[in-house]
Design an enzyme around this catalytic site. Sequence first.
Site, short mmCIF file in Angstrom:
data_model
loop_
_atom_site.label_atom_id
_atom_site.label_comp_id
_atom_site.label_asym_id
_atom_site.label_seq_id
_atom_site.Cartn_x
_atom_site.Cartn_y
_atom_site.Cartn_z
N GLU A 1 -22.80 -131.81 58.93
CA GLU A 1 -23.78 -130.83 59.46
C GLU A 1 -23.98 -129.75 58.42
OE1 GLU A 1 -23.04 -128.85 63.24
OE2 GLU A 1 -22.32 -130.72 64.13
N GLU B 1 -15.71 -130.29 65.18
CA GLU B 1 -15.31 -128.88 65.10
C GLU B 1 -14.27 -128.51 66.15
OE1 GLU B 1 -18.73 -126.34 65.14
OE2 GLU B 1 -19.50 -127.15 63.26
#
Length: 467
Positions: free
Chosen positions: A370, A172
């Site tokens: 995720e 991320e």
Amino acid sequence: MKQDSQVQYRFPADFWWGSAASATQTEGAADRDGKGKNIWDYWYELEPHRFHGGVGPADTSKFYDRYEEDIRLMKELGHNSFRFSISWARLFPQGHGEINEKAVHFYNKVIDQLLANGIQPFVNLYHFDMPLALQEKGGWESRFVVDCFAEYASTAFRLFGDRVKKWFTHNEPIVPVEGGYLYNFHYPNLCDFQKAVQVGFHTILSSAKAIKAYRELGQDGQIGIILNLTPSYPRSNHPADLEASRIADAFFNRSFLDPSVKGTFPPDLVELLRSVNHLPIIEEGDLELIKANTIDLLGINYYQPRRVKARESVPNPQAPLLPEHFFDFYEMPGRKMNPYRGWEIYEKGIYDILINVKENYDNIPCYISENGMGVEHEERFLDEQGMIQDDYRIDFIKGHLKEVHRALQEGVNVKGYHLWTFMDNWSWLNAYKNRYGFVSVDLASDAKRTVKKSGYWFKEMVDKQGF
Ligand code: BG6
């Protein structure tokens, strides 16, 4: 294997099933065995009140001491793969230069233990945790740090690449840009659009340099990046709302997705940054390096969509420039919420992301790296045997897996699904407020692990290859 006729959503036999975690959130032992400080250790010293319950990163879920037990449990819960990150400041206490041999020993043990249990290690290099010594040199604002990252990455490949066949450069990468340089939820807590753009560019450059180093070593695995993709849905089809969603998509998704997969930056984002006079400093050869070193594999983190609409007011010309200069957030009436995290739950978002990857990114191999649901006060759901009955988490996973399955049927090259996370861990500013794991961690009783209902459900689902 005999196929269960009760299974309505069947996944391929070689699908990657498991969970994901990160070093700072799980290892603990933050000041032991030679680890250097990272920005979280430091920020907590400065402002402990910013962290939920005043709980800091020093002694998170004790994976450093209890990895053997944890990995055995992963096996019991059907994992064939597990993603963790290396703590850069554990391996290189100063961020570069001298290696901490105790860190090498620890990560070797973790990798060997995973393999001995039939679990593929997926290793990520950067999960929000800049070594403090490098932050003091400017962190991602500095090209020196970009080169230190390449040194760290190639060291990790050399040390562990004989056994690790799935590597990720960043998790991320937009989040440290947002948190550290725009919205004040990561150190160094700035609100500076120009620095944010530079940090974003340097992160991409560091990823490309790491990929180049990986390929030069000639190792036989795959290397990728993990992006949190948040589909940008417009309030309506009005051209102004569509424009708002295009811009939000450019800032938060395509900014990293395009250079990672295609090796180029989105022209509309470049144009927008030019129009506000905030292009990054790019040195000769940088763009060629990014173009030449794209990923093999895309990790997709998905939690929530981003809904936007055209701005309803003219931005304050004195206020710092932020992406929201160009759009407003939109709260869709009737949206389903996870009230503990304040995030919308929208299962179809995962399908839309996967179809976008298929149609616009050459159907690059990808996996859900995720997805998960953080819930507060889960002890409310303890049964008499002491197990947390987290049916809401099972429903959450099923809802998303149905959409992943639909995408698979339509030819998306999606290879697996990892839950965030294996066991309850320390969620940055939220510390231990919301719990995400298949396994609960009882902080009051020496971090005792107890499998939740979802953990056993997952195991059964993996055994049946679906549900
Ligand atoms: C992802 C991160 O953004 O979401 C994790 O990769 C994080 O580090 C997870 O913990 C859940 O978010 P949060 O803020 O509730 O911990």
